[in-house]
Scaffold this active site. Structure first.
Site, PDB file in Angstrom:
ATOM      1  N   LYS A 220       0.839  -1.194   0.000  1.00 24.63           N
ATOM      2  CA  LYS A 220       0.000   0.000   0.000  1.00 24.63           C
ATOM      3  C   LYS A 220       0.877   1.246   0.000  1.00 24.63           C
ATOM      4  CE  LYS A 220      -3.895  -2.234   2.326  1.00 24.63           C
ATOM      5  NZ  LYS A 220      -4.838  -2.205   3.465  1.00 24.63           N
ATOM      6  N   ARG A 285     -17.373  -6.213   8.581  1.00 25.79           N
ATOM      7  CA  ARG A 285     -17.849  -4.987   7.951  1.00 25.79           C
ATOM      8  C   ARG A 285     -18.988  -5.311   6.998  1.00 25.79           C
ATOM      9  NH1 ARG A 285     -12.673  -3.880   3.948  1.00 25.79           N
ATOM     10  NH2 ARG A 285     -13.166  -5.465   2.371  1.00 25.79           N
ATOM     11  N   ARG A 287     -20.551  -3.825   3.418  1.00 25.81           N
ATOM     12  CA  ARG A 287     -20.095  -2.999   2.297  1.00 25.81           C
ATOM     13  C   ARG A 287     -21.153  -2.961   1.207  1.00 25.81           C
ATOM     14  NH1 ARG A 287     -14.208  -3.548  -0.491  1.00 25.81           N
ATOM     15  NH2 ARG A 287     -13.760  -2.278   1.351  1.00 25.81           N
ATOM     16  N   LYS A 302     -12.949 -10.474   7.586  1.00 32.21           N
ATOM     17  CA  LYS A 302     -11.538 -10.615   7.250  1.00 32.21           C
ATOM     18  C   LYS A 302     -10.823 -11.232   8.445  1.00 32.21           C
ATOM     19  CE  LYS A 302      -9.577  -7.275   4.991  1.00 32.21           C
ATOM     20  NZ  LYS A 302      -9.055  -5.940   4.618  1.00 32.21           N
ATOM     21  N   LYS A 315     -10.574 -13.410   3.301  1.00 35.29           N
ATOM     22  CA  LYS A 315     -11.712 -12.498   3.282  1.00 35.29           C
ATOM     23  C   LYS A 315     -12.895 -13.242   2.675  1.00 35.29           C
ATOM     24  CE  LYS A 315     -12.253  -9.202   0.243  1.00 35.29           C
ATOM     25  NZ  LYS A 315     -12.115  -7.926  -0.507  1.00 35.29           N
ATOM     26  N   TYR A 380     -14.968   6.060  -0.254  1.00 40.77           N
ATOM     27  CA  TYR A 380     -13.964   6.482  -1.228  1.00 40.77           C
ATOM     28  C   TYR A 380     -14.453   6.119  -2.629  1.00 40.77           C
ATOM     29  CZ  TYR A 380     -12.750   1.593  -0.285  1.00 40.77           C
ATOM     30  OH  TYR A 380     -12.818   0.238  -0.064  1.00 40.77           O
ATOM     31  N   GLU A 446      -3.093   0.632  -3.896  1.00 37.22           N
ATOM     32  CA  GLU A 446      -2.896  -0.740  -3.435  1.00 37.22           C
ATOM     33  C   GLU A 446      -2.494  -1.600  -4.622  1.00 37.22           C
ATOM     34  OE1 GLU A 446      -5.226  -4.157  -0.790  1.00 37.22           O
ATOM     35  OE2 GLU A 446      -6.084  -2.165  -1.095  1.00 37.22           O
ATOM     36  N   LYS A 478      -7.534   1.503   6.519  1.00 33.52           N
ATOM     37  CA  LYS A 478      -8.515   2.588   6.609  1.00 33.52           C
ATOM     38  C   LYS A 478      -9.303   2.488   7.915  1.00 33.52           C
ATOM     39  CE  LYS A 478      -9.156   2.521   1.571  1.00 33.52           C
ATOM     40  NZ  LYS A 478      -8.482   1.239   1.277  1.00 33.52           N
TER      41      LYS A 478
END
Length: 810
Positions: A220, A285, A287, A302, A315, A380, A446, A478
């Site tokens: 990254k 999470r 998404r 994850k 993941k 983002y 990334e 993040k």
């Protein structure tokens, strides 16, 4: 570098006359002298800033804004026309290629198939358009920064506050708001067609590729906003933009990605685990892609795995309808109900559905038992570069990254819902209070590579990651950054990159790398249109005709804004939402791009004094010569005097290390008061084994000392042997105790992943043991030597006495 110097050195020759006249605006900020400069008074006072001066300055500023805005608009329209023309040319050449392969179509079969020269010419044309997009982006960025700087200088020198008022003018002609993503997507498609000669790689855009027998490497990087467009244009020349639905026209909302991270605010279990990279650390999470109307929500987990376990970080996710999310997380909707429709449709095998059900069951159990709540949202826009169906090389660039609070601590935000509904994807979320949002200043690049063991990544990727355009940030997250920034009162352990956020990551270009304009060819373009044939007259007419009134109302500021010369000819148009949001950027302190607060350089003062003459000029001249002479003497002494010399590093191409200039700057970063920086430490099983081996070595040494002490104690007859035995016994006991305490301390630090020097290096223990052994041996030797001397002395006295007695008898 000061901004004025940077602007002059960065100007593009073809755009020279359309840049902001920064030097002229600086001169306009200087009023006339009260009296003419003389030898007695070389720098007299200047007249105070008046309303007439303000009107003249604003008029000049508006004319510069008109010039920049109109050129940017016309140049952008020109690029659109060129892209459309190139698209028609590429489609024509590709159609000829299809017609040559399909002889059944009589019309196309009569056309000659395209040659390599045709594709090469198209590639040169597209490369030239790419260079134009790059130049226009740089032009926009430089001029926008120039307006920010000159307004800041105006407010500081004159005391008249123009910055908040000029925001409406700047937003009425928002040359800086052009989004080049649409250009990037279109150019990527055309360039990929030309590069592959009409045979682009086909496959499932959503496919992740075969993961078996591949080693996945993810790195990254941070990218400064000045370099984002250039970076995209460089990558698209090697990889196409990944578009999931090529038939749909590009919309900015399609690239939006939002994620809601869950954690327990009482103990921050997931944050701590992800920060420390402990074995089995999880992150849960939810998404979704696109806007708030997206009905498909992905529930993801994850799991971090250490390399020594032989497993890879995983993941896993499954999709869920938005209307069922709350019921699923609360346990009111069972896993069987979630996948009942999937089982009825029969599109997946029973084994796949069973695995998904197991995943959903584990996530639901963790959310309920560990009382997980939404804490952080990340938003983002993502631009992904990848060959469809081929995941060996995947590059993603996330821009406009924002972290938003989702918790209900202090006040209700999400409530009983799984996410807050007062915001959507309307970046920059100006309706949120500052404590609820963290706008990340950089983009995140990334790079994911799946290469076989021992295989090097492509050369262009190595050049890209070693260039001045990116800044490597290993293990950046993040979720971790957003949580640490948004919850300063609850989070005390922060990641290592947090104290470095105020450091400018831009670096000077150490070698030629980036977008370069192709060498001009004598061949004409496929549409036989020369630059002289373009609508240059129309463009010039548009430039002249666009010097019009600047509309847009003033926002409420101190005083009467309608009296300000900036608003002399407004028509009262209401700002739309984009203009109101964009105006916000000038209300805050702009990012310290350049050290331009001290623009009056020594050269300017010397030149002004030279025109005046007299002793003042000679004093300044002598001062400058003395300064240069002193610097030269210091450098000469550094060269002549013997001193330690730094080792010169090999070129960056050989070592992969970018060396900026001949000097290195070392800065120590300290954590804020009450917080601690967590430094990532890689711990492998051999570290534990090494600690055990060290402990066993100490035990072996202690046993040897104890054996020596026991032997001396059992077979010694005098006090020296007894004393040495006690010395070795005490040394053996202290060694045993020291090694035990050291072993327990090391294991504890290794388990906690603390970067402590004594975990791997110990200098006091061996030093103390060595001194102790030397002391015991020297004392033993000294006592023995002393004892031998006493014995010899007693023997000599005895012989003397014996000899005297014999002589007397004789």
């Amino acid at each position: 570098m000061r901004f004025g110097e940077h602007l002059r050195s960065s100007m593009i020759k073809e755009f020279y006359w359309y840049y902001i006249a920064y030097d002229d605006l600086k001169k306009a900020l200087k009023t006339d002298f009260v009296t003419e400069p003389s030898q007695e008074n070389p720098k007299p006072d200047r007249k105070p800033w008046s309303e007439d001066n303000e009107k003249d300055f604003v008029a000049l500023l508006e004319s510069e804004l008109d010039k920049v805005f109109n050129f940017q608009r016309i140049k952008s329209e020109e690029i659109v026309r060129r892209i459309q023309s190139s698209e028609a040319d590429v489609n024509d050449v590709v159609s000829r290629l299809d017609g040559a392969s399909d002889r059944r179509q009589s019309l196309r079969s009569s056309q000659s198939p395209p040659t390599d020269e045709d594709f090469l010419l198209l590639e040169q044309i597209l490369s030239d358009i790419i260079a134009d997009v790059h130049d226009l982006a740089k032009f926009t960025q430089l001029n926008y920064t120039g307006f920010q700087k000159i307004i800041k200088k105006h407010d500081k020198q004159t005391g008249w506050h123009l910055k908040p008022i000029f925001a409406t003018r700047l937003n009425a002609k928002p040359f800086f708001k052009d989004n080049y993503d649409a250009f990037v997507v279109k150019l990527s498609k055309l360039y990929d067609l030309v590069r592959t000669k009409g045979n682009p790689v086909s496959g499932d855009s959503a496919s992740g590729g075969n993961q078996q027998n591949f080693i996945r490497q993810t790195t990254k990087y941070w990218v400064h906003p000045d370099n984002i467009t250039e970076l995209k244009l460089i990558i698209l020349k090697h990889l196409p933009v990944l578009v999931f639905n090529p038939k749909k026209e590009f919309e900015e909302q399609d690239t939006a990605i939002s994620s809601i991270y869950y954690d327990n605010p009482d103990n921050w279990e997931f944050y701590q685990g992800r920060l420390k990279k402990t074995e089995g650390a999880e992150a849960i999470r939810l998404r979704w892609y696109g806007g708030m109307k997206s009905d498909q929500i992905f529930v993801e987990r994850k799991t971090h795995r250490e390399d020594w376990t032989g497993e890879k970080s995983v993941k896993a996710r499954f999709s869920l309808k938005e209307k069922h999310v709350n019921a699923f997380l609360a346990g009111r909707k069972t896993v069987e109900d979630v996948f009942a429709k999937m089982r009825r449709e029969g599109k997946k095998s029973d084994e796949e559905i069973s695995n998904l059900e197991q995943l959903a069951r584990e996530i639901q159990y963790r959310v309920i038992t560990r009382r997980l709540q939404p804490v952080t949202r990340t938003f983002y826009h993502r631009t992904a570069f990848q060959l469809p169906g081929d995941a060996r090389v995947r590059i993603s660039l996330d821009t406009e990254l924002s972290m938003i609070r989702e918790d209900n601590i202090g006040r209700v935000r999400a409530g009983d819902n799984w996410r807050r509904m007062d915001i959507g994807v309307d970046y920059p979320f100006s309706q949120l209070p500052p404590e609820d949002i963290e706008r990340f200043p950089y983009a995140v690049l990334e790079v994911k590579l799946q290469t076989q063991a021992g295989q090097e990544p492509p050369q262009w990727i190595r050049d890209l990651t070693a260039s001045h355009l990116v800044e490597a940030v290993p293990k950046y997250s993040k979720f971790i950054h957003g949580t640490a920034s948004l919850f300063p009162d609850s989070i005390n352990l922060i990641p290592f990159w947090m104290p470095q956020m105020d450091v400018d990551i831009r670096k000077p270009a150490t070698r030629r790398f980036g977008i370069e304009r192709p060498v001009p060819s004598t061949s004409q373009s496929t549409n036989d249109e020369t630059p002289e044939d373009e609508d240059s007259d129309d463009d010039a007419a548009q430039l002249q005709a666009s010097q019009q009134q600047i509309s847009g109302p003033a926002r409420e500021t101190e005083g009467r804004e309608e009296d300000h010369p900036l608003f002399a000819n407004t028509d009262g148009n209401v700002l739309d939402i984009e203009e109101r949001i964009g105006a916000r950027s000038l209300d805050e302190d702009d990012y310290p791009l350049y050290d331009s607060d001290q623009e009056s350089t020594e050269e300017d003062e010397l030149e002004e004094a030279r025109r005046v003459g007299g002793m003042h000029y000679y004093r300044l001249l002598a001062k400058q010569y003395a300064k240069r002479t002193g610097s030269g003497l210091v450098e000469g002494l550094k060269t002549i005097l013997p001193r330690p010399r730094p080792t010169s590093l090999p070129p960056p191409e050989q070592s992969g290390v970018a060396v900026i200039g001949p000097q290195r700057t070392i800065k120590r970063f300290k954590a804020p008061k009450g917080k601690r920086i967590y430094v990532p430490v890689r711990v492998e099983p051999k570290v534990y084994l090494a600690a055990e081996r060290t402990f066993l070595s100490w035990l072996e040494f202690s046993i040897l000392l104890g054996s020596i002490a026991a032997t001396l104690l059992n077979f010694g007859q005098d006090y020296i042997t007894l004393g040495s035995s006690w010395g070795f016994t005490i040394m053996a006991a202290l060694s045993l105790l020291y090694s035990l305490v050291l072993y327990i301390w090391r294991v504890d630090k290794i388990r906690k992943r603390r970067d402590v020097k004594r975990v791997y290096y110990e200098k006091w223990g061996p030093t103390a043991v060595g001194i102790g052994l030397a002391t015991i041996l020297l004392l033993n030797f000294g006592l023995r030597a002393r004892q031998a001397g006493f014995i010899a002395k007693d023997a000599g006295v005895g012989l003397k006495n014996v000899g005297g007695s014999e002589t007397g008898e004789l």
